[in-house]
Design an enzyme around this catalytic site. Structure first.
Site, mmCIF file in Angstrom:
data_model
loop_
_atom_site.group_PDB
_atom_site.id
_atom_site.type_symbol
_atom_site.label_atom_id
_atom_site.label_comp_id
_atom_site.label_asym_id
_atom_site.label_seq_id
_atom_site.Cartn_x
_atom_site.Cartn_y
_atom_site.Cartn_z
ATOM 1 N N GLU A 232 0.837 -1.201 0.000
ATOM 2 C CA GLU A 232 0.000 0.000 0.000
ATOM 3 C C GLU A 232 0.867 1.245 0.000
ATOM 4 O OE1 GLU A 232 -3.561 0.403 2.682
ATOM 5 O OE2 GLU A 232 -2.312 1.983 3.583
ATOM 6 N N HIS B 56 -7.962 3.482 -4.107
ATOM 7 C CA HIS B 56 -8.955 3.610 -3.050
ATOM 8 C C HIS B 56 -10.008 4.644 -3.461
ATOM 9 C CE1 HIS B 56 -6.496 1.917 0.559
ATOM 10 N NE2 HIS B 56 -6.085 1.381 -0.580
ATOM 11 N N ASP C 69 -20.771 -6.154 12.631
ATOM 12 C CA ASP C 69 -19.686 -5.851 11.706
ATOM 13 C C ASP C 69 -19.588 -6.906 10.608
ATOM 14 O OD1 ASP C 69 -17.157 -4.021 11.416
ATOM 15 O OD2 ASP C 69 -16.440 -6.072 11.126
ATOM 16 N N LYS D 65 -21.365 -6.013 1.793
ATOM 17 C CA LYS D 65 -20.466 -5.432 0.791
ATOM 18 C C LYS D 65 -20.055 -6.488 -0.238
ATOM 19 C CE LYS D 65 -17.680 -3.706 4.019
ATOM 20 N NZ LYS D 65 -16.575 -2.957 4.670
#
Length: 327
Positions: free
Chosen positions: A39, A99, A183, A190
């Site tokens: 990342e 992102h 959660d 998603k």
């Protein structure tokens, strides 16, 4: 300006970066070694951009499965982020994942941003609701013409065309979730909306990752079969520890902190070399266990430096390619 390079161009004019997806690459690696990915963060100025490109070229020689580029809080580095991510697609052999966050954006602005990425050759997006600018743990406010949940943004992106979408997952639960079950249901939503994989928030206890994986499979075996990629950050100083806590909103396990404090010593100044060595060792131990437990990929937070991550990979037996040497 970035350093120039030559991406592998196909006969139809596209590059590896525009043709491949993260999920496809992970399927290719299945059974033949665990790949790694890294990342990057959008640089704030020309000096930071030069440092980023030095790290990019170092990692390019190591052949990560993909590289992701984060998005400045509230879009603070939007133009630079879109430009550099496009350059990664066009000027390197790397597969970039951009992102995309909902913070501070209307649906129209989000669609326009997706279009900008597509124009730059980016078809892989990591879709996030995002954190409030200035205070990642502060109150989250929905844009009056935006979306309130990441699964809504996943649907928007998928409806816009041929995009490959990943999402975030949280081994210890998102700090705004009332409990782990809540959660887990959000993660499943998603994935059902069209996400092909998730990348976890960083963690420092592998058990949290393993239990997350168990929870998703138990809730929805089909969505639970999609890759959950663990995110690691090699700790190089006590300052890095503070950054880790800020990013994940969770304290480090006491046994990890005890190791780092012992390495730091009792003097007025921390023994940074010892802390760094201990941090690399902790990351190596975690990564090895994740490999042993069948993680599909190892995703490293680099802070735009290559050295710490490359040391962990060397400890694991990785050569100049993504596949580890046989043990």
């Amino acid at each position: 300006m970035s350093e120039t390079g030559s991406a592998r161009t196909k006969c139809d004019g596209t590059t590896d970066a525009t043709r491949h997806s993260v999920a496809q690459i992970l399927r290719t690696h299945a059974g033949s070694g665990v790949p790694f990915s890294v990342e990057f963060n959008p640089p704030r100025d020309a000096v930071g951009e030069a440092r980023l490109w030095r790290a990019v070229r170092e990692f390019e020689r190591m052949h990560p499965a993909f590289v992701s580029m984060t998005y400045g809080a509230g879009g603070s580095t939007k133009e630079r982020t879109v430009r550099i991510t496009g350059e990664l697609a066009k000027e390197t052999t790397l597969l970039p994942v951009a992102h995309l966050t909902a913070v501070g954006h209307s649906v129209a602005e989000l669609r326009s941003l997706v279009g900008s990425y597509a124009d730059s050759g980016i078809r892989n997006l990591l879709v996030l609701r995002g954190d409030p600018p200035g205070d990642p743990l502060g109150e989250w406010t929905r844009h009056p013409e935006g979306v309130g949940y990441a699964y809504e943004l996943v649907r928007i992106v998928r409806d816009l065309g041929d995009f490959h979408v990943g999402v975030a997952s949280f081994p210890q639960g998102h700090h705004r979730s009332p409990d782990l079950d809540h959660d887990t249901r959000h993660l499943a939503a998603k994935l059902r909306a069209g996400a092909e994989y998730s990348i976890t928030q960083m963690f420092f206890d592998v058990e949290h990752y393993l239990r997350l994986r168990d929870r998703v499979i138990a809730l929805d075996p089909i969505e639970g079969s999609k890759p959950i990629i663990p995110e690691l950050m090699p700790i190089t100083s006590l300052r890095t520890v503070n950054r880790a806590v800020e990013l994940c909103g969770r304290p480090l396990p006491e046994r990890v902190m005890a190791r780092l404090r012992k390495a730091a010593g009792d003097g007025q100044e921390e023994n940074r070399a010892a802390v760094r060595a201990e941090g690399i060792e902790i990351a190596t131990e975690m990564a090895q266990r994740l490999i042993d437990e069948g993680a599909p990929c190892l995703h490293f937070i680099t802070l735009n430096f290559a050295k710490a991550t490359s040391e962990v990979l060397t400890n694991l037996g990785y050569g100049v390619t993504a596949a580890p040497k046989p043990r």
